[in-house]
Write a protein that holds these residues in place. Structure first.
Motif, PDB file in Angstrom:
ATOM      1  N   PRO A 197      -3.175 -45.620  33.524  1.00 12.95           N
ATOM      2  CA  PRO A 197      -4.434 -45.337  34.258  1.00 12.95           C
ATOM      3  C   PRO A 197      -4.072 -44.512  35.624  1.00 12.95           C
ATOM      4  O   PRO A 197      -3.093 -44.700  36.266  1.00 12.95           O
ATOM      5  CB  PRO A 197      -4.600 -46.749  34.843  1.00 12.95           C
ATOM      6  CG  PRO A 197      -3.121 -47.778  34.741  1.00 12.95           C
ATOM      7  CD  PRO A 197      -2.553 -46.836  33.622  1.00 12.95           C
ATOM      8  N   LEU A 198      -5.038 -43.643  36.029  1.00 10.41           N
ATOM      9  CA  LEU A 198      -4.982 -42.924  37.375  1.00 10.41           C
ATOM     10  C   LEU A 198      -5.555 -43.446  38.234  1.00 10.41           C
ATOM     11  O   LEU A 198      -6.712 -43.954  38.051  1.00 10.41           O
ATOM     12  CB  LEU A 198      -5.280 -41.450  37.014  1.00 10.41           C
ATOM     13  CG  LEU A 198      -4.433 -40.747  36.053  1.00 10.41           C
ATOM     14  CD1 LEU A 198      -5.119 -39.353  35.498  1.00 10.41           C
ATOM     15  CD2 LEU A 198      -3.160 -40.176  36.801  1.00 10.41           C
ATOM     16  N   PRO A 199      -5.189 -43.075  39.648  1.00 16.46           N
ATOM     17  CA  PRO A 199      -6.113 -43.382  40.609  1.00 16.46           C
ATOM     18  C   PRO A 199      -7.410 -42.405  40.569  1.00 16.46           C
ATOM     19  O   PRO A 199      -7.321 -41.668  40.058  1.00 16.46           O
ATOM     20  CB  PRO A 199      -5.328 -43.261  41.971  1.00 16.46           C
ATOM     21  CG  PRO A 199      -4.293 -42.187  41.731  1.00 16.46           C
ATOM     22  CD  PRO A 199      -3.988 -42.616  40.084  1.00 16.46           C
ATOM     23  N   THR A 200      -8.520 -42.866  41.541  1.00 14.56           N
ATOM     24  CA  THR A 200      -9.293 -41.708  41.723  1.00 14.56           C
ATOM     25  C   THR A 200      -8.768 -40.394  42.191  1.00 14.56           C
ATOM     26  O   THR A 200      -7.877 -40.301  43.014  1.00 14.56           O
ATOM     27  CB  THR A 200     -10.502 -42.030  42.944  1.00 14.56           C
ATOM     28  OG1 THR A 200     -11.095 -43.446  42.368  1.00 14.56           O
ATOM     29  CG2 THR A 200     -11.431 -41.064  43.006  1.00 14.56           C
ATOM     30  N   LEU A 201      -9.409 -39.444  41.616  1.00  6.28           N
ATOM     31  CA  LEU A 201      -8.772 -37.936  41.709  1.00  6.28           C
ATOM     32  C   LEU A 201      -9.806 -36.971  41.647  1.00  6.28           C
ATOM     33  O   LEU A 201     -10.767 -36.934  41.079  1.00  6.28           O
ATOM     34  CB  LEU A 201      -7.600 -37.907  40.978  1.00  6.28           C
ATOM     35  CG  LEU A 201      -7.859 -37.689  39.435  1.00  6.28           C
ATOM     36  CD1 LEU A 201      -8.449 -36.454  39.098  1.00  6.28           C
ATOM     37  CD2 LEU A 201      -6.491 -38.159  38.444  1.00  6.28           C
ATOM     38  N   TRP A 202      -9.451 -35.734  42.059  1.00  3.71           N
ATOM     39  CA  TRP A 202     -10.094 -34.411  41.999  1.00  3.71           C
ATOM     40  C   TRP A 202      -9.192 -33.779  41.011  1.00  3.71           C
ATOM     41  O   TRP A 202      -8.064 -33.566  41.337  1.00  3.71           O
ATOM     42  CB  TRP A 202     -10.358 -33.583  43.589  1.00  3.71           C
ATOM     43  CG  TRP A 202     -10.930 -34.430  44.402  1.00  3.71           C
ATOM     44  CD1 TRP A 202     -10.650 -35.158  45.563  1.00  3.71           C
ATOM     45  CD2 TRP A 202     -12.475 -34.183  44.778  1.00  3.71           C
ATOM     46  NE1 TRP A 202     -11.523 -35.527  46.405  1.00  3.71           N
ATOM     47  CE2 TRP A 202     -12.864 -35.054  45.676  1.00  3.71           C
ATOM     48  CE3 TRP A 202     -13.582 -33.571  43.894  1.00  3.71           C
ATOM     49  CZ2 TRP A 202     -14.143 -35.257  46.338  1.00  3.71           C
ATOM     50  CZ3 TRP A 202     -14.849 -33.671  44.358  1.00  3.71           C
ATOM     51  CH2 TRP A 202     -15.063 -34.570  45.321  1.00  3.71           C
TER      52      TRP A 202
END
Length: 516
Positions: free
Chosen positions: A22-27
């Protein structure tokens, strides 16, 4: 590593699937699927800084140049040479010029939108001195609208409403909008500016360049409710009300561009509600930490949130048929308080605004993503840690640092794959991870003492006097040692000794084969 050492090592490699991490919120880098063909032309009524490069400044100067009797301007500050020269020329023609700007004290104390460096502020202050005595400046901490009007109380009235401050960077670098105004819109906006000049302004500069405190004139009434001009003032929150009406009535599509976002504001919450309900919501925003709580919530609700480096435009389009352009951010200071102006319209300008926003969409660099895994993203990213952005790259394959492990015994150079190391506050940014490790033979412990074969009884010799003499000790081949820990091992120096060492280890029930 020598050839001998290599003989006592074995290399391993394993590729691990990391797609589900899982990734954090990102652009992430945005890929636009559609190619627009008609994004407007110089004859349109809505202009921007992306397609119509340089047009905002030209239109402002054109309005100023056409003024015959009166000019009324409102901007947070002024810092553009072309505008300055146009104002000086207008004054020479005998045009009366009124300019509403933010309070000097506020400029020195804060930069509410992260827009102005020291150079811009210095240029603004120098411009005020040059125009002193030629322009009436009135200031207020609430002034945030951006309007330029020429001869607003005559039949020749003309003007523009902008999202940009009248600075060079804003009109040429930022993603900004300019709306050419119809005559009735000019007149309505002029009524608001007239009221603001005489009843809202806190300071005034006419001749000296210094600002003196002024009191309300108590002669100009607050404008009555009128459309299509909408406002935020101390007495009215039309921009917020109309934005809510438009959003709540949306059936299929919403395009919204803004610089400032407050998660808890009812307008932002209305957008979130519509996105959750399945309405297509496309958001245009500058990438900045202060906006992230609202933008993250919009993304999680299902909105498409596009990020830009310099975006500052404020606009709203609903169902391709109703729109507004305004100066207000979607925040308390903008929608609930302050002095902001906008225009709501459903005419041919809607199509022009949609075309420009679609053009911006095709040029967007970043897409905000939440609740995604490593396998859903590839390439450059800006990770959000809750306070700031971390620039990085998600790769297809990441090579982890090679590690070395020691086997239990030389004849079996095998150990389990070492654990994947922690990557910090974020997961490993690669679809696959390659783990390389080398297994080495165990070495003989320092201080180990050689052990010898026991002497058979029939080999003991009888000395005179009845005493037995010891025979010379016989070493094992390969040699056997007892290490300081008490462990007994057989030691070798070359691979050719390994077979014999293994046999001896079994025979004597030794702990391991080691390298001497």
């Amino acid at each position: 590593m020598t050839a001998m050492n290599k003989a006592f090592t074995k290399s391993y490699s394993k590729t691990l699937d990391n797609l589900s991490a899982p990734l954090p919120t990102l652009w992430s880098k945005y890929q636009y699927d559609e190619v627009g063909t008609d994004y407007g032309a110089e004859g349109d009524e809505v202009f921007d800084t992306v397609f119509h490069q340089g047009s905002l400044s030209r239109h402002v100067v054109r309005v100023i140049a056409n003024a015959q009797e009166m000019l009324v301007l409102c901007s947070f500050l002024l810092a553009d040479e072309d505008v300055e020269q146009a104002l000086l020329q207008a004054e020479k023609r005998g045009v009366r010029i009124y300019c509403l700007i933010a309070a000097e004290a506020r400029l020195d104390r804060e930069d509410p939108e992260g827009e102005f460096d020291e150079k811009v502020l210095a240029q603004h202050k120098a411009m005020l001195k040059k125009l002193a005595g030629k322009v009436m400046f009135r200031t207020s901490s609430s002034f945030h609208a951006k309007v330029v009007l020429a001869d607003p109380f005559t039949s020749a009235a003309s003007g523009v409403l902008l999202t940009a401050n009248l600075t060079t960077d804003a009109m040429r670098r930022n993603e900004e909008l300019l709306l050419k105004l119809k005559t009735n819109e000019v007149k309505q906006l002029a009524e608001y500016l007239k009221w603001a000049i005489w009843e809202v302004a806190e300071h005034e500069s006419i001749k000296s360049g210094n600002f003196d405190a002024v009191k309300p004139a108590d002669k100009v009434e607050h404008p009555g409710e009128m459309f299509p001009v909408i406002s935020t003032t101390s007495q009215r929150q039309q921009i917020s009300e109309q934005a809510l009406t438009m959003i709540n009535g949306a059936r299929s599509d919403i395009l919204v561009s803004c610089f400032g976002w407050d998660l808890d504001h009812k307008v932002v919450q209305a957008l979130i509600t519509k996105a959750k309900a399945g309405v297509s919501v496309t958001v245009f925003s500058r990438i900045r930490p202060a906006a992230m709580p609202a933008l993250e919530a919009l993304t999680k609700a299902g909105a498409t949130v596009l990020g830009f480096k310099w975006l500052h435009a404020k606009a709203l389009v609903v169902d391709w048929e109703n729109a507004m352009v305004m100066s207000a951010n979607f925040q308390k200071h903008g929608l609930d308080e302050g002095f902001e102006l906008g225009v709501q319209f459903d005419d041919e300008r809607v199509e022009g605004l949609v075309a420009l926003l679609k053009h911006w969409q095709s040029k967007a660099w970043w897409l905000l993503q939440a609740d995604v895994t490593v396998g859903e993203v590839l390439g450059q990213v800006r990770l959000w840690d809750g306070k700031s952005f971390v620039d990085d790259v998600i790769q297809e394959l990441k090579l982890l640092d090679q590690v070395q492990r020691t086997a239990a015994s030389t004849e079996q150079l095998v150990v389990d794959m070492p654990a994947v190391p922690e990557s910090g506050c974020f997961p490993h940014l690669a679809h696959e991870l390659r783990r390389d490790w080398v297994v080495c033979a165990p070495g003989l412990a320092k201080g180990a003492k050689e052990q010898f074969q026991p002497v058979p009884k029939d080999k003991e010799q009888q000395k005179g006097g009845g005493k037995k003499s010891k025979t010379k000790p016989v070493p094992y081949n390969p040699p056997v040692y007892q290490e300081p820990s008490g462990r007994k091992v057989v030691a070798i120096k070359s691979p050719s000794q390994l077979q014999a060492a293994v046999a001896l280890k079994t025979e004597l029930k030794l702990a391991a084969v080691v390298v001497e």
